[in-house]
Write a protein that holds these residues in place. Structure first.
Motif, PDB file in Angstrom:
ATOM      1  N   PHE A   6       0.841  -1.189   0.000  1.00 56.78           N
ATOM      2  CA  PHE A   6       0.000   0.000   0.000  1.00 56.78           C
ATOM      3  C   PHE A   6       0.879   1.244   0.000  1.00 56.78           C
ATOM      4  N   ASP A   7       0.425   2.298  -0.667  1.00 54.46           N
ATOM      5  CA  ASP A   7       1.173   3.551  -0.589  1.00 54.46           C
ATOM      6  C   ASP A   7       0.707   4.329   0.648  1.00 54.46           C
ATOM      7  N   PHE A   8       1.582   5.185   1.127  1.00 55.48           N
ATOM      8  CA  PHE A   8       1.346   5.909   2.370  1.00 55.48           C
ATOM      9  C   PHE A   8       0.082   6.759   2.302  1.00 55.48           C
ATOM     10  N   ALA A   9      -0.144   7.416   1.174  1.00 58.14           N
ATOM     11  CA  ALA A   9      -1.316   8.286   1.040  1.00 58.14           C
ATOM     12  C   ALA A   9      -2.620   7.495   1.199  1.00 58.14           C
ATOM     13  N   THR A  10      -2.665   6.287   0.674  1.00 55.80           N
ATOM     14  CA  THR A  10      -3.855   5.440   0.794  1.00 55.80           C
ATOM     15  C   THR A  10      -4.140   5.116   2.259  1.00 55.80           C
ATOM     16  N   ILE A  11      -3.099   4.764   3.000  1.00 53.78           N
ATOM     17  CA  ILE A  11      -3.266   4.395   4.413  1.00 53.78           C
ATOM     18  C   ILE A  11      -3.580   5.624   5.252  1.00 53.78           C
ATOM     19  N   ALA A  12      -2.921   6.737   4.976  1.00 47.79           N
ATOM     20  CA  ALA A  12      -3.219   7.978   5.714  1.00 47.79           C
ATOM     21  C   ALA A  12      -4.672   8.386   5.483  1.00 47.79           C
ATOM     22  N   ASN A  13      -5.130   8.285   4.250  1.00 52.57           N
ATOM     23  CA  ASN A  13      -6.522   8.614   3.928  1.00 52.57           C
ATOM     24  C   ASN A  13      -7.491   7.651   4.622  1.00 52.57           C
ATOM     25  N   ALA A  14      -7.181   6.376   4.621  1.00 57.18           N
ATOM     26  CA  ALA A  14      -8.056   5.359   5.210  1.00 57.18           C
ATOM     27  C   ALA A  14      -8.219   5.540   6.717  1.00 57.18           C
ATOM     28  N   THR A  15      -7.195   6.072   7.382  1.00 61.92           N
ATOM     29  CA  THR A  15      -7.221   6.242   8.838  1.00 61.92           C
ATOM     30  C   THR A  15      -7.511   7.680   9.254  1.00 61.92           C
ATOM     31  N   ASN A  16      -7.939   8.492   8.274  1.00 62.83           N
ATOM     32  CA  ASN A  16      -8.173   9.917   8.536  1.00 62.83           C
ATOM     33  C   ASN A  16      -6.910  10.568   9.106  1.00 62.83           C
ATOM     34  N   ASN A  17      -5.805  10.312   8.419  1.00 68.01           N
ATOM     35  CA  ASN A  17      -4.483  10.814   8.790  1.00 68.01           C
ATOM     36  C   ASN A  17      -4.083  10.375  10.196  1.00 68.01           C
ATOM     37  N   PHE A  18      -4.328   9.097  10.492  1.00 70.48           N
ATOM     38  CA  PHE A  18      -3.973   8.489  11.774  1.00 70.48           C
ATOM     39  C   PHE A  18      -4.606   9.252  12.943  1.00 70.48           C
ATOM     40  N   SER A  19      -5.877   9.549  12.765  1.00 69.90           N
ATOM     41  CA  SER A  19      -6.641  10.285  13.768  1.00 69.90           C
ATOM     42  C   SER A  19      -6.715   9.514  15.079  1.00 69.90           C
ATOM     43  N   SER A  20      -6.654  10.246  16.181  1.00 64.60           N
ATOM     44  CA  SER A  20      -6.794   9.603  17.489  1.00 64.60           C
ATOM     45  C   SER A  20      -8.179   8.972  17.640  1.00 64.60           C
ATOM     46  N   ASN A  21      -9.166   9.456  16.889  1.00 64.16           N
ATOM     47  CA  ASN A  21     -10.508   8.857  16.905  1.00 64.16           C
ATOM     48  C   ASN A  21     -10.502   7.444  16.320  1.00 64.16           C
ATOM     49  N   ASN A  22      -9.503   7.133  15.497  1.00 67.59           N
ATOM     50  CA  ASN A  22      -9.404   5.824  14.858  1.00 67.59           C
ATOM     51  C   ASN A  22      -8.431   4.897  15.586  1.00 67.59           C
ATOM     52  N   LYS A  23      -7.856   5.364  16.672  1.00 65.65           N
ATOM     53  CA  LYS A  23      -6.874   4.572  17.408  1.00 65.65           C
ATOM     54  C   LYS A  23      -7.576   3.431  18.133  1.00 65.65           C
ATOM     55  N   LEU A  24      -7.102   2.200  17.873  1.00 66.35           N
ATOM     56  CA  LEU A  24      -7.660   1.012  18.513  1.00 66.35           C
ATOM     57  C   LEU A  24      -6.851   0.589  19.734  1.00 66.35           C
ATOM     58  N   GLY A  25      -5.561   0.853  19.699  1.00 57.10           N
ATOM     59  CA  GLY A  25      -4.705   0.437  20.804  1.00 57.10           C
ATOM     60  C   GLY A  25      -3.260   0.797  20.555  1.00 57.10           C
ATOM     61  N   GLN A  26      -2.460   0.566  21.583  1.00 54.12           N
ATOM     62  CA  GLN A  26      -1.040   0.888  21.480  1.00 54.12           C
ATOM     63  C   GLN A  26      -0.258  -0.121  22.294  1.00 54.12           C
ATOM     64  N   GLY A  27       0.889  -0.512  21.767  1.00 55.21           N
ATOM     65  CA  GLY A  27       1.757  -1.456  22.457  1.00 55.21           C
ATOM     66  C   GLY A  27       3.200  -1.055  22.289  1.00 55.21           C
ATOM     67  N   GLY A  28       4.084  -1.917  22.706  1.00 51.08           N
ATOM     68  CA  GLY A  28       5.509  -1.632  22.648  1.00 51.08           C
ATOM     69  C   GLY A  28       6.061  -1.475  21.244  1.00 51.08           C
ATOM     70  N   PHE A  29       5.385  -2.074  20.273  1.00 51.38           N
ATOM     71  CA  PHE A  29       5.896  -2.024  18.907  1.00 51.38           C
ATOM     72  C   PHE A  29       5.187  -1.015  18.033  1.00 51.38           C
ATOM     73  N   GLY A  30       4.158  -0.354  18.560  1.00 52.11           N
ATOM     74  CA  GLY A  30       3.495   0.657  17.761  1.00 52.11           C
ATOM     75  C   GLY A  30       2.037   0.834  18.119  1.00 52.11           C
ATOM     76  N   THR A  31       1.359   1.605  17.294  1.00 51.96           N
ATOM     77  CA  THR A  31      -0.041   1.956  17.497  1.00 51.96           C
ATOM     78  C   THR A  31      -0.880   1.319  16.399  1.00 51.96           C
ATOM     79  N   VAL A  32      -2.091   0.896  16.749  1.00 54.38           N
ATOM     80  CA  VAL A  32      -3.000   0.278  15.783  1.00 54.38           C
ATOM     81  C   VAL A  32      -4.184   1.208  15.558  1.00 54.38           C
TER      82      VAL A  32
END
Length: 106
Positions: A6-32
């Motif tokens: 996937f290209d970065f723009a597609t993923i940024a768009n899909a997650t609303n630019n990694f909005s905190s409203n779309n955050k599912l969780g966070q761990g030691g290796f990153g954020t989902v």
């Protein structure tokens, strides 16, 4: 097994630019983050932490291993996204809580 890059723009768009409203969780290796692709497919995006110390070769080996381990009881890996030092894993989205909830209860 096929895996999409996937290209970065597609993923940024899909997650609303990694909005905190779309955050599912966070761990030691990153954020989902939860996302929605243009064609309507829901995804979960694991955005790996830049502090993880994982280099490109380690990331590539991890992705290769996950693709080989596809099984009906495991969440499906759709692909990955790499842009500079950004590394992301793109999974199918499963709406029913996290694995630890099923293992350990609430």
């Amino acid at each position: 097994m096929e895996m999409q890059i996937f290209d970065f723009a597609t993923i940024a768009n899909a997650t609303n630019n990694f909005s905190s409203n779309n955050k599912l969780g966070q761990g030691g290796f990153g954020t989902v983050y939860k996302g929605m692709l243009k064609e309507g497919k829901e995804i979960a995006v694991k955005r790996l932490s830049r502090d993880s110390g994982q280099g490109f070769d380690e990331f590539k080996n991890e992705v290769t291993l996950i693709v080989k381990l596809q099984h009906r009881n495991l969440v499906k890996l759709f692909g990955c996204c790499i842009k500079g030092d950004e590394r992301m894993l793109i999974y199918e989205y499963l709406p029913n809580k996290s694995l630890d909830n099923f293992i350990f209860g609430s």
